[in-house]
Design a protein around this motif. Structure first.
Motif, mmCIF file in Angstrom:
data_model
loop_
_atom_site.group_PDB
_atom_site.id
_atom_site.type_symbol
_atom_site.label_atom_id
_atom_site.label_comp_id
_atom_site.label_asym_id
_atom_site.label_seq_id
_atom_site.Cartn_x
_atom_site.Cartn_y
_atom_site.Cartn_z
ATOM 1 N N THR A 127 -2.250 5.587 15.690
ATOM 2 C CA THR A 127 -2.897 5.546 14.376
ATOM 3 C C THR A 127 -4.412 5.424 14.504
ATOM 4 O OG1 THR A 127 -0.942 4.484 13.425
ATOM 5 C CG2 THR A 127 -2.989 4.361 12.158
ATOM 6 N N ASP A 128 -5.117 6.265 13.753
ATOM 7 C CA ASP A 128 -6.583 6.262 13.739
ATOM 8 C C ASP A 128 -7.043 5.641 12.418
ATOM 9 O OD1 ASP A 128 -9.247 6.797 14.336
ATOM 10 O OD2 ASP A 128 -9.165 8.813 13.471
ATOM 11 N N PHE A 129 -7.667 4.486 12.491
ATOM 12 C CA PHE A 129 -8.131 3.799 11.288
ATOM 13 C C PHE A 129 -9.568 4.180 10.956
ATOM 14 C CE2 PHE A 129 -4.663 1.027 12.601
ATOM 15 C CZ PHE A 129 -4.074 0.681 11.398
ATOM 16 N N LYS A 130 -9.817 4.520 9.692
ATOM 17 C CA LYS A 130 -11.175 4.685 9.182
ATOM 18 C C LYS A 130 -11.543 3.374 8.487
ATOM 19 C CE LYS A 130 -9.113 8.114 8.563
ATOM 20 N NZ LYS A 130 -7.909 8.687 9.234
ATOM 21 N N ILE A 131 -12.611 2.745 8.936
ATOM 22 C CA ILE A 131 -12.956 1.398 8.497
ATOM 23 C C ILE A 131 -14.249 1.402 7.691
ATOM 24 C CG2 ILE A 131 -13.389 -0.968 9.238
ATOM 25 C CD1 ILE A 131 -12.058 -0.204 11.941
ATOM 26 N N ASP A 132 -14.195 0.863 6.478
ATOM 27 C CA ASP A 132 -15.380 0.696 5.643
ATOM 28 C C ASP A 132 -15.623 -0.781 5.397
ATOM 29 O OD1 ASP A 132 -16.265 3.287 5.244
ATOM 30 O OD2 ASP A 132 -15.028 3.615 3.469
ATOM 31 N N ASP A 133 -16.854 -1.221 5.571
ATOM 32 C CA ASP A 133 -17.231 -2.571 5.169
ATOM 33 C C ASP A 133 -17.542 -2.544 3.681
ATOM 34 O OD1 ASP A 133 -17.057 -3.735 7.749
ATOM 35 O OD2 ASP A 133 -19.017 -2.930 8.274
ATOM 36 N N VAL A 134 -16.962 -3.470 2.933
ATOM 37 C CA VAL A 134 -17.124 -3.488 1.472
ATOM 38 C C VAL A 134 -17.458 -4.903 1.004
ATOM 39 C CG1 VAL A 134 -15.615 -1.503 1.053
ATOM 40 C CG2 VAL A 134 -14.619 -3.793 1.179
ATOM 41 N N GLU A 135 -18.059 -4.979 -0.171
ATOM 42 C CA GLU A 135 -18.462 -6.276 -0.721
ATOM 43 C C GLU A 135 -17.296 -7.049 -1.308
ATOM 44 O OE1 GLU A 135 -21.561 -5.537 -3.498
ATOM 45 O OE2 GLU A 135 -23.045 -5.022 -1.972
ATOM 46 N N ALA A 136 -16.269 -6.330 -1.764
ATOM 47 C CA ALA A 136 -15.104 -6.958 -2.379
ATOM 48 C C ALA A 136 -13.880 -6.115 -2.062
ATOM 49 C CB ALA A 136 -15.292 -7.068 -3.889
ATOM 50 N N PRO A 137 -12.681 -6.679 -2.092
ATOM 51 C CA PRO A 137 -11.479 -5.894 -1.843
ATOM 52 C C PRO A 137 -11.392 -4.688 -2.773
ATOM 53 C CG PRO A 137 -10.954 -8.227 -1.828
ATOM 54 C CD PRO A 137 -12.380 -8.117 -2.315
ATOM 55 N N SER A 138 -10.894 -3.578 -2.252
ATOM 56 C CA SER A 138 -10.873 -2.318 -3.001
ATOM 57 C C SER A 138 -9.636 -2.139 -3.865
ATOM 58 C CB SER A 138 -10.993 -1.137 -2.022
ATOM 59 O OG SER A 138 -12.198 -1.222 -1.301
ATOM 60 N N PHE A 139 -8.784 -3.146 -3.912
ATOM 61 C CA PHE A 139 -7.593 -3.124 -4.756
ATOM 62 C C PHE A 139 -7.408 -4.498 -5.388
ATOM 63 C CE2 PHE A 139 -6.867 0.181 -1.632
ATOM 64 C CZ PHE A 139 -6.290 1.209 -2.348
ATOM 65 N N ILE A 140 -6.508 -4.559 -6.353
ATOM 66 C CA ILE A 140 -6.167 -5.811 -7.007
ATOM 67 C C ILE A 140 -4.879 -6.399 -6.435
ATOM 68 C CG2 ILE A 140 -5.641 -6.929 -9.210
ATOM 69 C CD1 ILE A 140 -8.496 -5.918 -8.991
ATOM 70 N N LYS A 141 -3.918 -5.524 -6.155
ATOM 71 C CA LYS A 141 -2.599 -5.964 -5.712
ATOM 72 C C LYS A 141 -2.188 -5.243 -4.429
ATOM 73 C CE LYS A 141 -0.958 -6.941 -10.413
ATOM 74 N NZ LYS A 141 0.084 -6.672 -11.414
ATOM 75 N N MET A 142 -1.063 -5.678 -3.885
ATOM 76 C CA MET A 142 -0.501 -5.042 -2.701
ATOM 77 C C MET A 142 0.789 -4.326 -3.067
ATOM 78 S SD MET A 142 -1.026 -4.613 0.580
ATOM 79 C CE MET A 142 -0.144 -3.065 0.903
ATOM 80 N N HIS A 143 0.834 -3.018 -2.803
ATOM 81 C CA HIS A 143 2.028 -2.220 -3.048
ATOM 82 C C HIS A 143 2.436 -1.529 -1.753
ATOM 83 C CE1 HIS A 143 1.726 -2.591 -7.442
ATOM 84 N NE2 HIS A 143 0.426 -2.379 -7.299
ATOM 85 N N CYS A 144 3.718 -1.475 -1.511
ATOM 86 C CA CYS A 144 4.244 -0.738 -0.363
ATOM 87 C C CYS A 144 5.536 -0.089 -0.822
ATOM 88 C CB CYS A 144 4.490 -1.682 0.817
ATOM 89 S SG CYS A 144 4.988 -0.840 2.341
ATOM 90 N N ARG A 145 5.522 1.236 -0.958
ATOM 91 C CA ARG A 145 6.648 1.932 -1.581
ATOM 92 C C ARG A 145 7.268 2.952 -0.625
ATOM 93 N NH1 ARG A 145 2.959 1.760 -6.173
ATOM 94 N NH2 ARG A 145 3.888 0.557 -7.875
ATOM 95 N N TYR A 146 8.562 3.083 -0.735
ATOM 96 C CA TYR A 146 9.277 4.125 0.007
ATOM 97 C C TYR A 146 9.309 5.401 -0.827
ATOM 98 C CZ TYR A 146 13.074 6.879 1.972
ATOM 99 O OH TYR A 146 13.820 7.902 2.497
ATOM 100 N N LYS A 147 8.945 6.516 -0.206
ATOM 101 C CA LYS A 147 8.999 7.817 -0.882
ATOM 102 C C LYS A 147 9.524 8.869 0.092
ATOM 103 C CE LYS A 147 5.361 6.989 -4.301
ATOM 104 N NZ LYS A 147 4.171 7.545 -4.983
ATOM 105 N N SER A 148 9.757 10.056 -0.428
ATOM 106 C CA SER A 148 10.336 11.114 0.403
ATOM 107 C C SER A 148 9.339 11.688 1.404
ATOM 108 C CB SER A 148 10.885 12.239 -0.477
ATOM 109 O OG SER A 148 9.858 12.770 -1.301
ATOM 110 N N GLU A 149 8.040 11.625 1.083
ATOM 111 C CA GLU A 149 6.986 12.110 1.978
ATOM 112 C C GLU A 149 5.813 11.148 1.904
ATOM 113 O OE1 GLU A 149 6.268 16.651 1.970
ATOM 114 O OE2 GLU A 149 6.866 16.171 -0.079
ATOM 115 N N ILE A 150 5.001 11.106 2.955
ATOM 116 C CA ILE A 150 3.825 10.240 2.897
ATOM 117 C C ILE A 150 2.660 10.926 2.191
ATOM 118 C CG2 ILE A 150 4.444 8.762 4.833
ATOM 119 C CD1 ILE A 150 2.609 10.384 6.627
ATOM 120 N N VAL A 151 2.730 12.233 2.023
ATOM 121 C CA VAL A 151 1.828 12.937 1.115
ATOM 122 C C VAL A 151 2.662 14.018 0.453
ATOM 123 C CG1 VAL A 151 0.985 14.520 2.925
ATOM 124 C CG2 VAL A 151 -0.363 14.178 0.849
#
Length: 312
Positions: free
Chosen positions: A72-96
């Motif tokens: 896995t290749d991670f693209k990392i951005d430094d940010v002032e605040a978290p970029s989301f409000i909640k945590m979601h992890c969903r199963y789907k038929s494709e990752i895109v």
């Protein structure tokens, strides 16, 4: 001071019992204090997560410690605040979502375009025998795109297969595909090869990595991202604004989601029209009874939905 990070990543790697993995992975992410959105499918992972630097480091270490995701290749951005409000992890038929689910035809672990690192991509983009192909949706390439790139009239990546015939004129060219982080190119380039394109490449790590390693040279405009930042700057070498206001045509780098939740259209909109239309894409949307309050950002937290509901 940037005390948080946002990670963008994907990995095509088979996951046994992927639905259960999604449940367990959600619990793990919450346990280390991450927020974000992760898609889990039988074919792999696709995620954007955000949290403290310590939490992000712990997450990357855990992913890479799993043999299935070690590449896995991670693209990392430094940010002032978290970029989301909640945590979601969903199963789907494709990752895109592409509709290309037959591994006998499209399998990124078996065949994709040649991966180009940002410096290699940068050297090739001005060659006469090269075509730069943007495989993203309209609202994404309207906001920003590589100079001279071929763009497609698609509302969603699942429409990409329908455009193959339109691209046939480029079969004798070197086709350089690109997208935000690289995930769409894995299947787009594989599909082009399947249809007889012989010289196909893809920008490894996508626009985001290109901005970090090549200064974003010749990427015009901003890059749409799927979190509450909406758009990020890429080009520090020769930046140029190419997007125009959906309402008045004035040049603007700003993108919003329509304040009407039943519309939620992605549009580029100048601040003047944003104030006038209360963050809506049209006058009609301003009268919707559920119109959300516009705070100038054009980003809205979605109405909470059940997480980890299997979609087959």
């Amino acid at each position: 001071m940037m005390t948080y990070q946002t990670l963008l990543y994907y990995c095509y790697s088979p996951i046994a019992e992927a639905e259960q993995f999604a449940d367990d992975h959600l619990k793990f992410c919450k346990s280390i204090g991450l927020v974000g959105r992760i898609i889990v499918a039988d074919e792999g992972l696709n995620g954007t997560v955000s949290g403290t630097k310590e939490a992000c480091e712990a997450y990357m270490a855990a992913i890479k410690a799993d043999d299935r995701f070690a590449k896995t290749d991670f693209k990392i951005d430094d940010v002032e605040a978290p970029s989301f409000i909640k945590m979601h992890c969903r199963y789907k038929s494709e990752i895109v979502h592409s509709g290309l689910r037959d591994p006998n035809i499209i399998d990124p672990n078996k065949q994709t375009g040649k991966h180009l690192e940002p410096a290699e991509f940068q050297k090739m983009i001005d060659q006469d025998d090269v075509v730069i192909l943007d495989v993203r949706s309209n609202y994404e390439h309207n906001l920003g795109r590589f100079k001279n790139a071929v763009t497609l009239d698609i509302e969603n990546f699942r429409e990409f297969p329908e455009k193959i015939n339109e691209l046939a004129q480029y079969k004798d060219k070197k086709v350089l595909t690109y997208c935000t982080g690289g995930i769409k190119c894995e299947k787009a380039s594989a599909l082009l090869l399947h249809h007889g394109f012989s010289d196909v490449y893809q920008l490894h790590g996508g626009i985001i990595k290109y901005g970090k390693e090549a200064g974003g040279e010749d990427f015009e405009g901003k890059c749409y991202v799927f979190d509450n930042r909406i758009a990020v700057d890429v080009n520090t070498v020769n930046p140029k604004v190419v997007s125009t206001c959906y309402n008045c045509g004035k040049t603007t780098p700003k993108m919003i989601n329509c304040a009407n939740p039943e519309c939620n259209e992605h549009v580029t909109q100048c601040d003047e029209c944003g104030d006038k239309l209360q963050g809506c894409c049209s006058v009609a949307c301003t009268t919707h009874p559920r119109k959300r309050k516009y705070d100038g950002t054009g980003y809205y937290v979605k109405v909470p939905q059940p997480v980890n509901v299997a979609k087959k």
